[in-house]
Design a protein around this motif. Structure first.
Motif, PDB file in Angstrom:
ATOM      1  N   ASP A  94       9.766   1.979 -10.632  1.00  0.00           N
ATOM      2  CA  ASP A  94      10.065   0.673 -11.234  1.00  0.00           C
ATOM      3  C   ASP A  94      11.397   0.098 -10.773  1.00  0.00           C
ATOM      4  O   ASP A  94      11.711  -1.061 -11.084  1.00  0.00           O
ATOM      5  CB  ASP A  94       9.993   0.735 -12.763  1.00  0.00           C
ATOM      6  N   LEU A 256      17.434  -1.053 -12.836  1.00  0.00           N
ATOM      7  CA  LEU A 256      16.213  -1.698 -13.306  1.00  0.00           C
ATOM      8  C   LEU A 256      16.361  -3.196 -13.592  1.00  0.00           C
ATOM      9  O   LEU A 256      15.484  -3.984 -13.189  1.00  0.00           O
ATOM     10  CB  LEU A 256      15.682  -0.961 -14.543  1.00  0.00           C
ATOM     11  N   LYS A 260      14.027  -5.947 -11.641  1.00  0.00           N
ATOM     12  CA  LYS A 260      13.171  -6.899 -12.353  1.00  0.00           C
ATOM     13  C   LYS A 260      13.510  -8.343 -11.953  1.00  0.00           C
ATOM     14  O   LYS A 260      12.612  -9.187 -11.804  1.00  0.00           O
ATOM     15  CB  LYS A 260      13.326  -6.720 -13.859  1.00  0.00           C
TER      16      LYS A 260
END
Length: 400
Positions: A94, A256, A260
């Motif tokens: 991720d 992260l 994103k």
């Protein structure tokens, strides 16, 4: 009709490497034998097993739909595993965003991070697109310049003196385009200590040339150093080490929230990277590295050959690059000299002189923040390189 282009585009410089390549192609189209040493493009073919993976993906008919914006999960997992195993960078799927080349990866990061007036410290000499991508995001590039005597690598002390309250990030490449220089672990540790003195200061480390490294120490990722994982955005891709320039696959590994944000930007611009190219990239990163290692051995031999040939040219001063496939000589001794028809004022003039007189295409160092230098790519055959050096030696000797 007057077409009102934006200030953004009017203020943007054209890529010097692409511009010189275009001039070389124009002369080639006129039947002139041009040897192009201007583009940073491997002269090898993409390894067969990577090609076969793409063919298999097409034949499977499973990869014709839009892929996930950040890339297929199995590819992102493989990249994260590679970063942990080979680079020592803590990473998970991720945190990976797969893009259309490392150039888009960097653009995504700049658009995600910068507000008008934010500063990005760019280590110079720098890859030509760095400054323009910072400006595209309405940031301000601040250049910290290394010297030839220090292999063009800025010091931690120089970095410390350049940081201001507006500094948002630091951007560099190692191995470096255009110089071929590689930061040692000790040098990166010193830089990391400076970074950690400042809250919220980020490092953007472009490691696209990591496999093309001739040093005994090997490659060090700053994101692997203590306290740096949460401060580092690692940029990489498949163009250089795997001879996949046309496949256009790059990626970041980032904290992260930044990953994103980059995914959000990418979703509005390209929707993601080619599905078939991603299947090829998965094979590249998970299968046999022998072709990559063999290419690096060839580049190493070419570097040594080029250094020997350049030593035969009085006035050309160079260091010993330890990575990538470039040599970045200082050519300022030719400034002010003439062959009776052309007077060389700067590196721009010299690059054009070499193109017109020697029919050898190089890139002016001014585009990389080093106006006394030119960049020579040795991603060409031995025969082409030898002939190019013969031509350069001849026309440079005519400058008095």
């Amino acid at each position: 009709m007057n077409y009102p282009l934006s200030d953004r585009i009017n203020n943007m410089s054209e890529s010097a490497t692409l511009a010189m390549a275009a001039k070389a192609r124009e002369l080639k189209s006129q039947g002139i034998d041009i040897i192009s040493l201007s583009l940073g493009e491997p002269d090898f073919k993409t390894p067969k097993h990577i090609q076969e993976a793409a063919k298999k993906a097409i034949d499977s008919e499973k990869y014709f739909a839009y892929p996930p914006v950040s890339g297929y999960l199995d590819l992102r997992e493989a990249i994260a595993q590679k970063l942990q195993k080979e680079n020592g960078i803590p990473s998970s799927a991720d945190q990976i965003v797969v893009s259309n080349g490392a150039k888009q990866s960097i653009a995504n990061v700049m658009l995600s991070l910068l507000n008008p007036g934010d500063e990005v410290i760019v280590f110079a000499p720098f890859w030509v697109s760095y400054a323009e991508l910072v400006k595209l995001a309405e940031g301000t590039p601040v250049f910290v310049t290394g010297t030839l005597e220090n292999d063009f690598k800025p010091s931690a002390q120089q970095l410390k003196e350049a940081i201001t309250p507006k500094t948002k990030a630091i951007l560099y490449s190692s191995p470096c385009n255009p110089t071929g220089s590689v930061f040692t672990k000790a040098e990166l540790e010193a830089i990391a200590e400076v970074v950690k003195e400042h809250t919220d200061l980020l490092v953007i480390s472009d490691e696209i040339y990591e496999h093309i490294n001739f040093g005994t120490e090997g490659h060090t990722s700053i994101g692997a150093l203590p306290g740096m994982a949460e401060r580092t955005i690692t940029v990489n891709g498949f163009s250089k080490g795997f001879a996949m320039t046309g496949w256009r696959v790059g990626y970041i590994s980032a904290p992260l929230p930044i990953a994103k944000a980059a995914t959000k930007i990418q979703g509005q611009i390209t929707s993601g990277n080619s599905s078939i190219a991603q299947r090829a990239a998965l094979a590249a990163i998970t299968e046999d590295l022998t072709p990559t290692l063999d290419m690096t051995k060839t580049y190493h031999k070419r570097r040594d050959m080029m250094l020997e040939l350049l030593e035969e040219m009085p006035g050309v001063v160079t260091n010993v690059p330890t990575g990538a496939f470039y040599i970045f000589p200082d050519v300022s001794s030719f400034f002010g000299k003439s062959d009776g028809e052309t007077t060389i004022g700067d590196a721009d003039d010299l690059a054009i002189y070499l193109l017109n007189k020697a029919h050898v295409s190089v890139v002016t160092g001014g585009a990389f923040g080093a106006p006394n230098c030119i960049r020579i790519s040795y991603a060409a055959s031995d025969a082409e390189l030898k002939e190019a050096m013969v031509r350069m030696k001849k026309v440079l000797s005519e400058l008095k």
